[in-house]
Design an enzyme around this catalytic site. Structure first.
Site, PDB file in Angstrom:
ATOM      1  N   HIS A 242      18.562  20.360 -26.088  1.00  0.00           N
ATOM      2  CA  HIS A 242      19.658  19.912 -25.229  1.00  0.00           C
ATOM      3  C   HIS A 242      20.806  19.296 -26.012  1.00  0.00           C
ATOM      4  O   HIS A 242      21.881  19.066 -25.453  1.00  0.00           O
ATOM      5  CB  HIS A 242      19.143  18.923 -24.164  1.00  0.00           C
ATOM      6  N   ASP A 270      12.524  22.256 -25.106  1.00  0.00           N
ATOM      7  CA  ASP A 270      13.631  21.430 -25.590  1.00  0.00           C
ATOM      8  C   ASP A 270      13.592  21.441 -27.107  1.00  0.00           C
ATOM      9  O   ASP A 270      13.266  20.447 -27.751  1.00  0.00           O
ATOM     10  CB  ASP A 270      13.531  20.005 -25.047  1.00  0.00           C
ATOM     11  N   GLY A 349      21.455   8.922 -27.502  1.00  0.00           N
ATOM     12  CA  GLY A 349      21.738   9.103 -28.924  1.00  0.00           C
ATOM     13  C   GLY A 349      20.488   9.245 -29.759  1.00  0.00           C
ATOM     14  O   GLY A 349      20.535   9.741 -30.882  1.00  0.00           O
ATOM     15  N   SER A 351      18.098  11.175 -28.861  1.00  0.00           N
ATOM     16  CA  SER A 351      17.622  12.538 -28.620  1.00  0.00           C
ATOM     17  C   SER A 351      17.507  13.344 -29.900  1.00  0.00           C
ATOM     18  O   SER A 351      18.372  13.281 -30.769  1.00  0.00           O
ATOM     19  CB  SER A 351      18.573  13.271 -27.666  1.00  0.00           C
ATOM     20  N   SER A 366      12.854  14.239 -26.571  1.00  0.00           N
ATOM     21  CA  SER A 366      13.470  15.024 -25.514  1.00  0.00           C
ATOM     22  C   SER A 366      14.201  14.100 -24.534  1.00  0.00           C
ATOM     23  O   SER A 366      15.420  14.120 -24.443  1.00  0.00           O
ATOM     24  CB  SER A 366      12.417  15.851 -24.775  1.00  0.00           C
TER      25      SER A 366
END
Length: 455
Positions: A242, A270, A349, A351, A366
């Site tokens: 993502h 993801d 952030g 992620s 994720s």
């Protein structure tokens, strides 16, 4: 002789053949008819729990309420528990119903079975036995039906579902219980297999936008590097899908041109990877507290209940435990499955950032809910599936992992991602994988009984 008696005799024989090694903490297996060259390495030695840096141990102490000795012992116990659970899974076959660790030092391993006759075999391995109604295979199959049914439904109000081995059920967590019942009905999952739990927050991806370092996508959003990888001679890193689409450009935390997304999947999975330019070099480290390097020595998947720590560019180091493995989660953008659910916190952030257990890479961030002030939950994309999907090799301190095995050869190959239950040949013998991992030179099946069992 009945099937049940044959089964129990087979399980008992498999356990008796290795029970004497329990004192050493590892269920090793010597080749039949041959004398071992020396003591087999323990699971903790194989997985390099001694490589856990001070920064990781301190984060475990802070977030799990441990002292230094407890944190060190926990990593050792979790490594040994994983190996034991893998052997019991292979021995119990279709009776196996999951395994998990408990206690401040993960000192208790519980293995569930659908057959009370397996209890003695489980206990002979030093684990606690729990007799349950449903096998793990049955629960996984029910979870797969939920995944299939979710493709045709709006699951925003029933955003999380998973296999809960501890409770021997498939759990759907819902904002509205009716939404959970709708999903269960559409999947044809019987009430005896399922449980519905209430939740109040909707999970989200941690956008806003080093492992753990920051990077920027198209000079705009920020995410975190998961793990440095290679693909042949090309260097790069794994991260969350993502964070960017295929073709998107990235710059590093220093705003210097860095690379391009070569592949990205989201939703559904993801996962993504970025190929970097010649200015960047892949290293076998994750960014720890105070800028310290945390070694990555492999990617052996951890057990339910095991400790896991996360590095991210917003909130740095945080630790918790693995709650469930086979989980599905619905974000506003769609459903992701399977992911691993944890008690670790994260914020926007973070992620794409790194999850690591001891020195073993686990996955990339994720999403989740909550934050690191009030607490929360997170979900990570398992790293082995990502490596396998894109044909990547995790960068580790043990080497590149891309070398071909020398003699005696066989179907086993360094760089390959193996799942529990996979079989290979090596040196004229057949081996069964006990724990999911990416193979490396030096991790040939006869050398790592924590990961492989001769059959």
């Amino acid at each position: 002789m009945s099937h049940r008696h044959r089964h129990h005799r087979a399980v008992g024989a498999a356990v008796a053949a290795t029970a004497a090694l329990l004192v050493a903490g590892l269920s090793g297996s010597a080749s039949a008819g041959t004398a071992p060259a020396g003591p087999a390495p323990t699971a903790a030695e194989t997985l390099r729990t001694d490589a856990a840096p001070l920064a990781l141990l301190k984060a475990m102490q802070r977030d799990l309420g441990l002292d230094r000795r407890q944190a060190e012992r926990r990593l050792v116990n979790e490594a040994e528990a994983g190996a034991t659970a893998g052997r019991l899974r292979a021995a119990l076959g279709g009776d196996f119903a999951g395994a998990w660790v408990d206690g401040a030092e993960s000192g208790t391993l519980t293995v569930a079975t659908t057959d009370a006759g397996d209890a003695a075999a489980i206990e002979a391995r030093g684990a606690e036995a729990k007799v349950v109604r449903h096998s793990l295979a049955d629960l996984d199959a029910a979870k797969a039906r939920l995944d299939e049914a979710a493709a045709g439904l709006n699951t925003a109000d029933a955003p999380v579902w998973y296999v809960d081995s501890r409770d021997n059920s498939v759990v759907v967590e819902a904002i509205r219980p009716a939404a959970a019942r709708e999903l269960l009905a559409a999947a044809g999952v019987d009430d005896s297999l399922a449980r519905v739990d209430r939740r109040t927050e909707r999970p989200r991806t941690f956008y806003d936008l080093r492992g753990g370092e920051a990077y920027y996508i198209n000079n705009s959003g920020r995410c975190s590097i998961g793990f440095p990888v290679t693909k042949g001679t090309q260097q790069g890193f794994a991260t969350a899908g993502h964070c960017g689409r295929t073709g998107a450009s990235t710059t590093g935390a220093n705003r210097v041109a860095q690379g391009t997304f070569q592949g990205s999947i989201f939703p559904g999975r993801d996962m993504a990877w970025v190929a970097t330019n010649s200015s960047w070099t892949a290293t076998p480290y994750v960014l720890g507290a105070g800028g310290q390097n945390v070694q990555v020595t492999g990617s052996t998947a951890a057990t339910v209940g095991a400790s896991v720590c996360r590095s991210g560019s917003t909130t740095g180091w945080h630790c918790g435990t693995i709650r469930q493995l086979n989980t599905s989660v619905t974000y506003p953008e769609g459903t992701i499955s399977p992911v691993t659910r944890t008690t670790v916190c994260a914020e926007p952030g973070d992620s794409g950032g790194s999850y690591i257990s001891g020195s073993q890479a686990q996955g990339v961030t994720s999403g989740g809910s909550g934050d690191c002030r009030s607490g929360g939950e997170t979900f990570f994309q398992p790293i082995n599936a990502l490596l396998q999907n894109y044909g990547l090799t995790l960068k580790t301190t043990g080497g590149d992992g891309g070398e071909e095995p020398g003699e005696p050869g066989g179907t086993w190959a360094a760089g390959t991602v193996y799942q529990a239950g996979d079989t290979v040949t090596y040196g004229g013998a057949t081996y069964r994988c006990l724990q999911g991992h990416q193979a490396y030179a030096g991790w040939e099946p006869p050398n790592v009984p924590a990961l492989w069992q001769r059959v």
